[in-house]
Write an enzyme that holds these catalytic residues in place. Structure first.
Site, PDB file in Angstrom:
ATOM      1  N   GLU A 443      51.343 -49.926   7.473  1.00  0.00           N
ATOM      2  CA  GLU A 443      50.487 -48.760   7.190  1.00  0.00           C
ATOM      3  C   GLU A 443      50.394 -47.838   8.395  1.00  0.00           C
ATOM      4  O   GLU A 443      49.352 -47.242   8.655  1.00  0.00           O
ATOM      5  CB  GLU A 443      49.085 -49.253   6.791  1.00  0.00           C
ATOM      6  CG  GLU A 443      48.600 -48.763   5.460  1.00  0.00           C
ATOM      7  CD  GLU A 443      49.593 -47.918   4.731  1.00  0.00           C
ATOM      8  OE1 GLU A 443      49.633 -46.730   5.016  1.00  0.00           O
ATOM      9  OE2 GLU A 443      50.342 -48.447   3.885  1.00  0.00           O
TER      10      GLU A 443
HETATM   11  C1  FAD Z   1      55.172 -57.505   5.754  1.00  0.00           C
HETATM   12  C2  FAD Z   1      55.363 -56.029   5.683  1.00  0.00           C
HETATM   13  C3  FAD Z   1      54.887 -55.328   4.578  1.00  0.00           C
HETATM   14  C4  FAD Z   1      55.109 -53.962   4.468  1.00  0.00           C
HETATM   15  N1  FAD Z   1      54.713 -53.279   3.338  1.00  0.00           N
HETATM   16  C5  FAD Z   1      55.169 -52.023   3.134  1.00  0.00           C
HETATM   17  C6  FAD Z   1      55.003 -51.370   1.885  1.00  0.00           C
HETATM   18  O1  FAD Z   1      54.383 -51.912   0.961  1.00  0.00           O
HETATM   19  N2  FAD Z   1      55.549 -50.150   1.701  1.00  0.00           N
HETATM   20  C7  FAD Z   1      56.236 -49.503   2.700  1.00  0.00           C
HETATM   21  O2  FAD Z   1      56.729 -48.405   2.472  1.00  0.00           O
HETATM   22  N3  FAD Z   1      56.384 -50.071   3.920  1.00  0.00           N
HETATM   23  C8  FAD Z   1      55.883 -51.319   4.153  1.00  0.00           C
HETATM   24  N4  FAD Z   1      56.056 -51.922   5.375  1.00  0.00           N
HETATM   25  C9  FAD Z   1      56.691 -51.175   6.437  1.00  0.00           C
HETATM   26  C10 FAD Z   1      55.745 -50.811   7.576  1.00  0.00           C
HETATM   27  O3  FAD Z   1      54.830 -49.844   7.164  1.00  0.00           O
HETATM   28  C11 FAD Z   1      56.610 -50.385   8.775  1.00  0.00           C
HETATM   29  O4  FAD Z   1      57.206 -51.567   9.273  1.00  0.00           O
HETATM   30  C12 FAD Z   1      55.831 -49.690   9.848  1.00  0.00           C
HETATM   31  O5  FAD Z   1      55.360 -48.464   9.397  1.00  0.00           O
HETATM   32  C13 FAD Z   1      56.662 -49.458  11.106  1.00  0.00           C
HETATM   33  O6  FAD Z   1      57.959 -48.985  10.813  1.00  0.00           O
HETATM   34  P1  FAD Z   1      59.231 -49.727  11.423  1.00  0.00           P
HETATM   35  O7  FAD Z   1      59.080 -51.171  11.134  1.00  0.00           O
HETATM   36  O8  FAD Z   1      60.458 -49.063  10.950  1.00  0.00           O
HETATM   37  O9  FAD Z   1      59.099 -49.539  12.987  1.00  0.00           O
HETATM   38  P2  FAD Z   1      59.610 -48.261  13.811  1.00  0.00           P
HETATM   39  O10 FAD Z   1      59.178 -47.025  13.156  1.00  0.00           O
HETATM   40  O11 FAD Z   1      61.044 -48.430  14.115  1.00  0.00           O
HETATM   41  O12 FAD Z   1      58.764 -48.436  15.153  1.00  0.00           O
HETATM   42  C14 FAD Z   1      59.113 -49.370  16.189  1.00  0.00           C
HETATM   43  C15 FAD Z   1      58.113 -49.243  17.330  1.00  0.00           C
HETATM   44  O13 FAD Z   1      58.187 -47.922  17.867  1.00  0.00           O
HETATM   45  C16 FAD Z   1      56.890 -47.351  17.903  1.00  0.00           C
HETATM   46  N5  FAD Z   1      56.985 -45.916  17.668  1.00  0.00           N
HETATM   47  C17 FAD Z   1      57.679 -45.260  16.716  1.00  0.00           C
HETATM   48  N6  FAD Z   1      57.482 -43.944  16.821  1.00  0.00           N
HETATM   49  C18 FAD Z   1      56.626 -43.755  17.833  1.00  0.00           C
HETATM   50  C19 FAD Z   1      56.025 -42.606  18.438  1.00  0.00           C
HETATM   51  N7  FAD Z   1      56.227 -41.378  17.982  1.00  0.00           N
HETATM   52  N8  FAD Z   1      55.203 -42.797  19.486  1.00  0.00           N
HETATM   53  C20 FAD Z   1      54.962 -44.033  19.958  1.00  0.00           C
HETATM   54  N9  FAD Z   1      55.497 -45.143  19.433  1.00  0.00           N
HETATM   55  C21 FAD Z   1      56.319 -45.009  18.391  1.00  0.00           C
HETATM   56  C22 FAD Z   1      56.122 -48.052  16.800  1.00  0.00           C
HETATM   57  O14 FAD Z   1      54.727 -47.981  17.009  1.00  0.00           O
HETATM   58  C23 FAD Z   1      56.668 -49.455  16.907  1.00  0.00           C
HETATM   59  O15 FAD Z   1      55.987 -50.167  17.904  1.00  0.00           O
HETATM   60  C24 FAD Z   1      55.782 -53.281   5.523  1.00  0.00           C
HETATM   61  C25 FAD Z   1      56.218 -53.979   6.654  1.00  0.00           C
HETATM   62  C26 FAD Z   1      56.032 -55.332   6.726  1.00  0.00           C
HETATM   63  C27 FAD Z   1      56.577 -56.064   7.925  1.00  0.00           C
END
Ligand code: FAD
Length: 598
Positions: A443
């Site tokens: 989220e």
């Molecule tokens: C168990 C689980 C359930 C989930 N459920 C859903 C769901 O129902 N629907 C859905 O659509 N998604 C879902 N997600 C996805 C979840 O919302 C994302 O994993 C999350 O938003 C982060 O995206 P990412 O994993 O691609 O990390 P990335 O976006 O690749 O981020 C990696 C790191 O970089 C940091 N970062 C990125 N951009 C910035 C910035 N501008 N400034 C500072 N730091 C930054 C982040 O904070 C993080 O620490 C789920 C994930 C999991 C693991």
């Protein structure tokens, strides 16, 4: 075996004695008749559902997990989950706070939120199946056409159909502008969608007869980036004109993620292969509609950690009273036993009180937000609606990130109370730690919440909404500033209220020179703001407790509340001094580190 007792007394305290929610409801025609007894009776029954139906499935659901049949793409949820869902639907629980126009019971949102707190304590993984539906319901309720509402909302209200939110793709998480899923317009006004989503919570399961996916995708002529994203309803089974289920749509589960916690919830890789969908809202304005769902979900995730904090605390408390190890530093307390219960040790008490203070402070904030949401939607006065919406938008990232950071902290502290036994599965504490971890990530990670708070919600409007919260703090300080008994709560709160104005201005000025200054300060800033908000609610709770005690009320609940307030202000709140100092260290120590990070 873990224990869980719904904290009904504390919910009633916040709802009726601190926030006095029924006073607010009087101004809203749909809730004007709502009384304390009705709310309490519903919560009591809700607590029974949580403890008797889904709590017994928490450990078994974690152990068994979900399984995917690769041939049929169907997912089997852990044993008992489906039956529990049937009980939930038959009991009318899905409809609790939904709009009566679509078959809902129309109870205040705060009642539903308390129900969800209890369900999250009992079984977060199970609770996510109905939980996601509420967000999808809210987005459709706000942005759906009459036809879409008529088709989907009654079944989502009854719980016969569940919902999902499909945003994330393998290369696109935080940065949704990178999204690739395509939507091609069809001659009949529908759209054909193709793409791959990952990490979709409750994305496939056997608990409901249909799953309504809300999918973000791009139209062929969409502008690049986030401004070219549209929102679509893509049901698992197409819905015929008469509302009955049609053929299987081209959206299915291609795999299940193997993950750290919430094993009972199916986190699905979703393949979208020519699935038929309908547009929600305007083309390329998908984020507007999705934000309704995301904001609901952000408050919901804070509530997940509130639930986990409470159940972790209850179990650690019971264990600390029972487990005997070593003698108290001040001499034996349980002289009839070979050692004292570990609750005599100061640091065990610190861990327990940390969890208790986080749970009770979080409960006050979560309920306050629910009342704001109610007012933002249902208050007859437009100004109240607007003010409530603004305040809620400030408090949403705080609720999401502060409660989930605190929840993980509380879960590990409570695990620590168990010593080595906390690391062993049968006590249930390691599951709580694993389950609590995801709440800080999904989220929008907590870093993203902090950027939203500081960048958009505070600096973005020159601190105007923060000042409005400051006015609430100021009014409490004025009211209680001369009350000596309140000094230990009011004085630090008043000081932080003044400090945060200067602190915010300072970061704002530095940010104008170098935007990385905002990014470098944001996480610390959110915790400081979180303590300002918690400090305000803890002071209000202490105020009520002191008044009751002064009036001769001998209910130990009020003494307990006061003691916890004292602990909070003495041991947790002072963290703000360090946080402001580390925030002021600025961006250079982070950004001039290419050699260190080479
Ligand atoms: C168990 C689980 C359930 C989930 N459920 C859903 C769901 O129902 N629907 C859905 O659509 N998604 C879902 N997600 C996805 C979840 O919302 C994302 O994993 C999350 O938003 C982060 O995206 P990412 O994993 O691609 O990390 P990335 O976006 O690749 O981020 C990696 C790191 O970089 C940091 N970062 C990125 N951009 C910035 C910035 N501008 N400034 C500072 N730091 C930054 C982040 O904070 C993080 O620490 C789920 C994930 C999991 C693991």
């Amino acid at each position: 075996m873990p224990v869980y007792n719904p904290p009904l007394r504390d919910m009633q305290f916040v709802m009726h004695e601190v926030l006095k929610v029924t006073d607010d409801f009087k101004a809203m025609p749909q809730h004007a008749e709502m009384d304390v007894d009705t709310i309490n009776a519903v919560l009591e029954e809700a607590g029974k559902f949580a403890t008797q139906v889904i709590f017994p499935l928490n450990i078994s659901g974690d152990t068994e997990g979900c399984t995917l049949d690769q041939k049929t793409h169907e997912v089997k949820t852990p044993t008992g989950f489906k039956d529990a869902y049937k009980t939930y639907v038959e009991g009318g629980w899905a409809a609790l706070s939904c709009d009566p126009a679509f078959g809902g019971q129309g109870l205040p949102l705060v009642v539903n939120q308390c129900f969800y707190e209890m369900m999250n304590s009992a079984n977060q993984a199970w609770t996510m199946y109905p939980g996601l539906t509420h967000g999808a319901y809210a987005a459709l309720h706000t942005y759906g056409t009459d036809e879409q509402k008529k088709t989907y909302l009654p079944k989502m209200t009854s719980g016969e159909w569940t919902g999902t939110m499909c945003l994330t793709e393998p290369h696109c998480g935080t940065d949704l502008g990178l999204m690739r899923t395509k939507a091609e317009p069809q001659a009949d006004g529908t759209y054909k969608l193709t793409g791959n989503k990952i990490f979709i919570s409750a994305g496939e399961h056997d608990m409901a007869e249909n799953i309504i996916h809300l999918v973000l995708a791009r139209l062929p002529d969409a502008p690049p980036g986030i401004k070219g994203v549209s929102l679509f309803i893509v049901p698992k089974f197409n819905v015929k004109a008469d509302g009955s289920l049609g053929e299987r749509n081209g959206i299915y589960c291609g795999g299940l993620e193997h993950k750290m916690g919430i094993h009972g919830n199916a986190t699905a890789q979703i393949v979208i292969d020519g699935a038929i969908g309908t547009l929600v809202g305007q083309p390329n304005k998908g984020m507007q509609a999705m934000f309704v769902m995301m904001n609901a979900a952000r408050l919901g995730v804070g509530n997940q950690s509130l639930g986990l904090t409470e159940v972790a605390y209850q179990n650690a408390l019971a264990y600390a009273k029972d487990r005997i190890q070593m003698r108290s530093l001040t001499g034996p307390k349980a002289k009839d036993k070979p050692a004292d219960p570990i609750i005599v040790h100061p640091d065990v008490r610190r861990m327990l009180l940390t969890a208790k203070a986080y749970a009770e402070g979080g409960r006050a904030l979560a309920m306050f937000c629910s009342v704001l949401l109610e007012k933002a939607h249902n208050h007859p006065d437009e100004k109240v609606r607007k003010d409530s919406d603004e305040m809620l938008s400030l408090l949403t990232p705080i609720t999401k990130a502060f409660l989930t950071d605190n929840g993980y902290n509380a879960a590990t502290q409570c695990q620590q109370v168990f010593g080595g036994h906390g690391y062993i599965k049968e006590w249930g504490m390691e599951q709580l730690v694993r389950d609590a971890r995801i709440n800080m990530i999904y989220e929008g990670t907590n870093t993203i919440q902090s950027l939203d708070l500081l960048g958009r919600k505070v600096l973005g409007n020159n601190g105007a909404t923060l000042k409005k919260f400051g006015k609430l703090v100021g009014a409490l300080v004025m009211e209680e500033g001369v009350n000596e008994k309140m000094a230990e709560f009011i004085n630090p709160l008043a000081v932080l209220g003044e400090q945060i104005t200067k602190f915010t201005t300072e970061i704002g000025f530095k940010g104008l020179q170098n935007a990385d200054e905002v990014g470098a300060a944001a996480v610390d800033y959110l915790r400081v703001a979180g303590h300002l908000v918690f400090g305000y609610f803890w002071a209000r709770m202490a105020q009520v407790a002191l008044r009751e005690i002064a009036a001769g009320n001998t209910d130990p609940f009020y003494t307990a509340k006061l003691q916890t307030a004292r602990f909070y202000f003495a041991k947790l709140f002072p963290e703000t001094a360090t946080l402001m100092r580390t925030a002021r260290a600025g961006s250079k120590v982070l950004m001039d580190t290419d050699a260190a990070l080479a």
